[in-house]
Enzyme design. Structure first.
Site, PDB file in Angstrom:
ATOM      1  N   ASP A  62       0.663  -1.221   0.082  1.00 17.20           N
ATOM      2  CA  ASP A  62      -0.041   0.036   0.252  1.00 17.20           C
ATOM      3  C   ASP A  62       0.848   1.336   0.175  1.00 17.20           C
ATOM      4  O   ASP A  62       0.685   2.121  -0.724  1.00 17.20           O
ATOM      5  CB  ASP A  62      -1.097   0.129   1.321  1.00 17.20           C
ATOM      6  CG  ASP A  62      -1.888  -0.970   1.323  1.00 17.20           C
ATOM      7  OD1 ASP A  62      -1.810  -1.840   0.447  1.00 17.20           O
ATOM      8  OD2 ASP A  62      -3.100  -1.146   2.227  1.00 17.20           O
ATOM      9  N   GLU A 115       1.298  -8.349  11.800  1.00 19.66           N
ATOM     10  CA  GLU A 115       0.973  -8.182  10.411  1.00 19.66           C
ATOM     11  C   GLU A 115       2.513  -7.977   9.575  1.00 19.66           C
ATOM     12  O   GLU A 115       2.634  -8.355   8.650  1.00 19.66           O
ATOM     13  CB  GLU A 115       0.291  -7.127  10.191  1.00 19.66           C
ATOM     14  CG  GLU A 115      -0.092  -6.706   8.828  1.00 19.66           C
ATOM     15  CD  GLU A 115      -1.193  -5.351   8.896  1.00 19.66           C
ATOM     16  OE1 GLU A 115      -1.485  -4.857   9.932  1.00 19.66           O
ATOM     17  OE2 GLU A 115      -1.535  -4.973   7.613  1.00 19.66           O
TER      18      GLU A 115
HETATM   19  C1  GLC Z   1      -3.164  -4.105   3.937  1.00 12.97           C
HETATM   20  C2  GLC Z   1      -1.909  -4.557   3.016  1.00 12.97           C
HETATM   21  C3  GLC Z   1      -2.673  -5.604   1.884  1.00 12.97           C
HETATM   22  C4  GLC Z   1      -3.589  -6.456   2.728  1.00 12.97           C
HETATM   23  C5  GLC Z   1      -4.454  -5.894   3.518  1.00 12.97           C
HETATM   24  C6  GLC Z   1      -5.321  -6.945   4.319  1.00 12.97           C
HETATM   25  O1  GLC Z   1      -3.868  -3.063   3.143  1.00 12.97           O
HETATM   26  O2  GLC Z   1      -1.212  -3.875   2.475  1.00 12.97           O
HETATM   27  O3  GLC Z   1      -1.817  -6.050   1.232  1.00 12.97           O
HETATM   28  O4  GLC Z   1      -4.242  -7.344   1.710  1.00 12.97           O
HETATM   29  O5  GLC Z   1      -4.035  -4.885   4.525  1.00 12.97           O
HETATM   30  O6  GLC Z   1      -4.559  -7.771   5.086  1.00 12.97           O
END
Ligand code: GLC
Length: 437
Positions: A170, A402
């Site tokens: 992101d 995460e």
């Molecule tokens: C964030 C991450 C993305 C992922 C999402 C849900 O947006 O950057 O890669 O899919 O979270 O975990």
């Protein structure tokens, strides 16, 4: 098995994140179904609950649009812990969007093809699993067909993404150069992510303005791919995204061969594949940096930065042996220093590197999982083992976070895991790594 207690904790994370027919990435922060999370989570489930693995994929594909597109978030429930939600995204604007599910109007890395092959590899009842795959593989093929029909305006064999959220990475520093070309309005909105997670670990408010503005442009044109290709300020050929598509093409080929009687699709897949791999190697490889980089299709220039996405093509067997040898040398010099865990998401030597902030430096388990496989594929078993043991170690020390600080020195106190805790793909892919003894 070694690490039995970690394995059991991982199972627990997945069981707790299971909802009615799909998994959430993690409670509060991500309360819906995400495209590439879903696929990676299914790989974890396949080791101990095949029914859930299959259901996860069935639910994901049930949200496919009439043109083959699969959205990045499927909003199964109402939730006020997430912004921007379905009312902002308005997927209903697209004439072929799902009538059954509300979703976003953007997609995510197309992992489903290779996920099906992984599930088949893991399965103890190959016949039943192949039957399951046979029932839905055409939807995945149709998704690839969508990409080549609508996301490759110059017919190069490389597809574009039109939003940084489509990349999966992101707030990567790579996008900073795109934000410099834009001047979005100041939006008024209430962030929800920063009520769950420390703001220093998340994108800034101004970055969010850019994110929302790109969506507004797409919405103005009812998410028309043609208009987006013409107008979106963000139009990128991403090596991670394209490597996922290529890897999935290869898996579809293997699976269609196993199923039999699919000559036309096999021949189409081979054509896509040949063209894609050629273009990828020609256009996205940067000789001076010694790895693959992003290409900015809107401004016609390569974005010359090293990130974990630069090495993802190893997983899809894209570079030849000599090129791969060189890439791995580059990776070890920059990302593989003794003081660092493998593999930081962004070049640790760059000024833009930030080891705490989301995709600007921290280690992510999904990229490590791909790297482990890619390194083994090219014969680098020792480095692959280091990626695996680093991944196990950071989870063991901190929990199923995460993302994780890449600097070893800050891991002493066990609080170098960031973002959401009890995060699904960290658990799912740890299970898979532990099983790969
Ligand atoms: C964030 C991450 C993305 C992922 C999402 C849900 O947006 O950057 O890669 O899919 O979270 O975990």
């Amino acid at each position: 098995m070694k690490n039995a207690s970690l394995y059991n904790k991982a199972k627990e994370v997945l069981q707790n994140n299971w909802r009615a027919g799909f998994s959430i990435p993690c409670a509060k922060l991500y309360p819906f179904q995400w495209f590439w999370d879903s696929g990676l989570i299914a790989i974890g489930f396949a080791h101990f609950d095949m029914q859930k693995a299959e259901q996860e994929i069935k639910t994901l594909l049930d949200a496919q649009w009439g043109n083959g597109f699969i959205p990045h978030i499927i909003f199964h429930t109402e939730s006020d812990t997430y912004f921007p939600g379905p009312d902002f995204h308005r997927s209903d604007l697209h004439p072929q969007s799902s009538k059954k599910y509300r979703s976003t109007g953007m997609t995510q890395p197309p992992v489903t093809g290779f996920v099906l092959e992984e599930i088949y590899r893991i399965s103890k009842d190959k016949e039943a699993t192949l039957k399951f795959i046979e029932d839905l593989i055409d939807k995945v093929y149709f998704n690839h067909d969508y990409f080549y029909r609508h996301r490759d305006p110059e017919n190069e064999g490389l597809v574009y993404i039109y939003h940084n959220w489509e990349s999966g990475t992101d707030n990567s520093p790579i996008w900073d150069d795109i934000w410099d070309t834009m001047n979005p309005p100041e939006y008024t909105f209430e962030r929800r992510d920063t009520t769950h997670v420390d703001a220093s670990e998340r994108p800034s408010k101004r970055e969010y303005d850019h994110y929302l503005y790109i969506i507004d442009i797409a919405k103005e044109h009812n998410y028309s791919d043609e208009k987006i290709a013409e107008l979106s300020p963000f139009l990128i050929q991403d090596p991670l995204f394209n490597a996922m598509l290529i890897k999935s093409n290869e898996s579809l080929l293997t699976l269609y061969e196993l199923i039999g009687n699919n000559e036309a699709k096999i021949s189409q897949l081979k054509q896509w594949q040949e063209k894609a791999i050629n273009a990828f190697n020609k256009k996205l490889y940067d000789e001076d940096l010694g790895a693959y980089v992003h290409y900015d299709l809107r401004n016609k220039r390569p974005l010359r930065f090293l990130s974990s996405s630069s090495f993802a093509p190893l997983f899809a067997n894209i570079p030849g042996k000599e090129r791969a040898d060189n890439m791995i040398k580059v990776m070890m010099n920059k990302f593989g220093k003794e003081s660092q865990y493998l593999c930081a998401s962004f070049d640790p030597d760059s000024e833009r590197f930030n080891p705490k902030k989301y995709w600007r430096g921290p280690v992510w388990i999904n990229l490590n999982w791909m790297l482990f496989d890619g390194l083994n594929r090219y014969g680098y078993t020792d480095i692959a083992e280091r990626v695996k043991s680093d991944s196990i170690e950071i989870i063991d020390k901190n929990g199923f976070y995460e993302y994780f600080d890449s600097r070893k020195e800050v891991h002493k106190a066990g609080n170098a895991g960031y973002g959401g805790n009890n995060f699904s793909w960290s658990a799912a892919l740890l299970i898979d790594l532990l099983e790969k003894n």
